[in-house]
Each structure stands twice: as structure tokens, then as C-alpha cells.
Design a protein around this motif. Structure first.
Motif, PDB file in Angstrom:
ATOM      1  N   GLU A 101      19.473 -11.544   8.492  1.00  0.00           N
ATOM      2  CA  GLU A 101      19.501 -13.008   8.676  1.00  0.00           C
ATOM      3  C   GLU A 101      18.205 -13.586   8.122  1.00  0.00           C
ATOM      4  O   GLU A 101      17.127 -13.169   8.526  1.00  0.00           O
ATOM      5  CB  GLU A 101      19.666 -13.304  10.180  1.00  0.00           C
ATOM      6  N   ASP A 102      18.317 -14.523   7.180  1.00  0.00           N
ATOM      7  CA  ASP A 102      17.113 -15.059   6.545  1.00  0.00           C
ATOM      8  C   ASP A 102      16.462 -16.188   7.338  1.00  0.00           C
ATOM      9  O   ASP A 102      15.291 -16.481   7.143  1.00  0.00           O
ATOM     10  CB  ASP A 102      17.420 -15.544   5.123  1.00  0.00           C
ATOM     11  N   GLU A 103      17.231 -16.834   8.213  1.00  0.00           N
ATOM     12  CA  GLU A 103      16.616 -17.903   9.008  1.00  0.00           C
ATOM     13  C   GLU A 103      15.859 -17.275  10.163  1.00  0.00           C
ATOM     14  O   GLU A 103      16.470 -16.750  11.105  1.00  0.00           O
ATOM     15  CB  GLU A 103      17.682 -18.882   9.501  1.00  0.00           C
ATOM     16  N   ASP A 124      24.489 -12.011   7.964  1.00  0.00           N
ATOM     17  CA  ASP A 124      24.666 -13.416   7.594  1.00  0.00           C
ATOM     18  C   ASP A 124      25.284 -13.457   6.192  1.00  0.00           C
ATOM     19  O   ASP A 124      25.039 -12.571   5.372  1.00  0.00           O
ATOM     20  CB  ASP A 124      23.292 -14.102   7.599  1.00  0.00           C
ATOM     21  N   MET A 143      25.148 -16.277   3.922  1.00  0.00           N
ATOM     22  CA  MET A 143      24.250 -16.939   2.976  1.00  0.00           C
ATOM     23  C   MET A 143      22.865 -16.312   3.069  1.00  0.00           C
ATOM     24  O   MET A 143      22.097 -16.612   3.982  1.00  0.00           O
ATOM     25  CB  MET A 143      24.162 -18.440   3.301  1.00  0.00           C
ATOM     26  N   LYS A 170      28.810 -19.886  12.727  1.00  0.00           N
ATOM     27  CA  LYS A 170      27.627 -20.562  13.270  1.00  0.00           C
ATOM     28  C   LYS A 170      27.931 -22.052  13.425  1.00  0.00           C
ATOM     29  O   LYS A 170      28.608 -22.601  12.565  1.00  0.00           O
ATOM     30  CB  LYS A 170      26.459 -20.423  12.296  1.00  0.00           C
TER      31      LYS A 170
END
Ligand code: CA
Length: 222
Positions: free
Chosen positions: A9-11, A53, A55, A102
Motif C-alpha cells: 500500500e503506497d498511502e 492495493d 493503484m 476503499k
């Protein structure tokens, strides 16, 4: 032993939130912040679940999923911000086991993780499962959330048939043949009696999955 979960997950705030919650639930959590790093970890270390995730920078989640799936049958849950049919289909086509949209409630994420873990542990033990029901054919034993069910031989055979054919309608003839045998003399309404017994022995939230198909038979439908 704690189950190992790889979260890609990049966030950072979401990754941190998931890590805290999963750690609190006694999972052993590893985080990767981009697709490339996630893929490397998934290919080199062993995990029980991959939470991915869609994206992501470098390599998107669908592509990571596709590549991991070539060599591994690890359960993969996709996190997607877009609830579009294309995304879901692409994810499932790429070999994901499930997806979650999400923003999600943490309880829902935990439930999905538990569900995929249940499925894989059932496969390891060679059990046939439907939701929280697991049927061990070799041992003539059925379980609901690991608790043994007290079933007669006939009830067990009936449950096994329905679980094995989940989402497919079992006709009365099929049920009679499978449970009572080809040359049985029993009346077909005996089936209804045993279905009633079986429903009564299952918890309410599971018994309603056994649906009556009027004039045809029964189906265990998810
Ligand atoms: Ca993202």
C-alpha cells in the motif's frame, strides 16, 4: 504461530492504519510501499496472505497479483479505490481471491482475511468448506468454526453432498441416490425431514443458506 501478512500500500497513513489493526489482531505484518518492492517480498519470503492495493507506483496491484499467482497460491486480497466492474474482473482474472473496496471498515477487512485463511487451512486439511462450515469426509466429521457438529450418518452425508455441490441445485433424485443409495425404497419426503434436522443443527446464520427449490430439490447457496 502468527499468520504473516504482506501489505502492499503506497498511502502511508492507510498502510500504518492497517498495520496497527492487523498487529493488534496478532498478525505478523510486513509493509511494502510500491508494487516492485511488494513483488520482490512476495517472491522471496513466505506469507499467509497478500493484501494488495491496486493503484501502486512502479507496478500496479493487478500486475503484481498476476506475477505472484504464476508461482504461488497464496491468498490474495485486492484493495481497490474504484468499485468498477472492470477493476474487479481484472483483479479476479489476475488470480485474486477477493477484493475489498476503499474506504472499508476494518471489521470487514478482518472478516475477509479470516475467510481466506479458513479456506486455505481447510484445503490443507483436505476439508470441503462452505462459509464457516468445514466437512472432513475421511473422518465423517463436520465443523462449524472448528467446533464439531453432532450429526447422524445420514445428516452428515446430506451436508457433505450440499457443501460439495454448493451453489448447484441438488435434485431430489440426486439426493436420494447419493445419500440413501440407488435401490432405496425411501419416500422423497424423507429428504425434507432430514433437511429440517440438518437446518436445526446448524446455527441460524448458516442454516438459511440451505434453500428449498420448490418442486426440484435443495441448494446450499452463498
Ligand atoms: Ca494506492
Amino acid at each position: 504461530m502468527a499468520k504473516k501478512i504482506l501489505v502492499v500500500e503506497d498511502e502511508k497513513n492507510i498502510a500504518r492504519f492497517i498495520e496497527l489493526e492487523l498487529t493488534h489482531e496478532q498478525f505478523d505484518v510486513t509493509i511494502a510501499y510500491d508494487g516492485r518492492a511488494g513483488l520482490d517480498l512476495a517472491m522471496t519470503e513466505s506469507f499467509d496472505v497478500l493484501l494488495l492495493d491496486v493503484m501502486l507506483p512502479d507496478l500496479n496491484g493487478i500486475e503484481v497479483c498476476r506475477r505472484v499467482r504464476k508461482t504461488s497460491d497464496i491468498p490474495i486480497l485486492l484493495l481497490t479505490a474504484r468499485d468498477t466492474v472492470t477493476d474487479r474482473v481484472a483483479g479476479l482474472d489476475a488470480g485474486a481471491d477477493d477484493y475489498i473496496v476503499k474506504p472499508f471498515a476494518i471489521e470487514e477487512l478482518l472478516a475477509r482475511i479470516r475467510a481466506v485463511l479458513r479456506r486455505t487451512s481447510a484445503e490443507e486439511k483436505n476439508l470441503t468448506s462452505f462459509k464457516e462450515i468445514a466437512v472432513d469426509e475421511a473422518a465423517f466429521q463436520a465443523y462449524v468454526e472448528e467446533e464439531p457438529l453432532q450429526l447422524t450418518k445420514t445428516e452428515f452425508d446430506l451436508l457433505l453432498l450440499l457443501v460439495k455441490n454448493q451453489n448447484l441445485v441438488c435434485t431430489r433424485e440426486q439426493i436420494l441416490t447419493a445419500v440413501w443409495g440407488y435401490d432405496s425404497e425411501v419416500e422423497t419426503n424423507v429428504i425434507d425431514v432430514y433437511i429440517r434436522h440438518l437446518r436445526a443443527k446448524l446455527p441460524d446464520h448458516l442454516s438459511h443458506y440451505i434453500e428449498t427449490v420448490r418442486g426440484v430439490g435443495y441448494v446450499m447457496r452463498s
